[in-house]
Design a protein around this motif. Sequence first.
Motif: not given
Length: 107
Positions: A16-21
């Motif tokens: 995934n993109c490694a965002a907080v969510s």
Amino acid sequence: ILRDEFNDARIHFAVNCAAVSCPPLMNRAFLADKLVNQLDKRATAFINNSRYNKIGTTKAVLSKIFEWYAADFGNLTQYLNKYYRGAISNSVQIVYSDYNWDLNQIK
């Protein structure tokens, strides 16, 4: 490419993109001989983590990933029950949480 080629919704919990969510990234490599187990662990960890999903007896507040990629998960309640450490009723109200796109980083 991975979603189309392997048709496995667990990919959302692994890459995934490694965002907080986003689901937390694993801190080791995926290995061919352990891949099924590693993907199962990632799915179980994410689905049962109340930081991302709050599952109750009448209402489930789920990650937006489950809405955006609904076709990948098929029958969502059935999919969740494969990995959830409990039982989710087919009558549970499902809502989706807002997504935090900030970079998930150690502070």
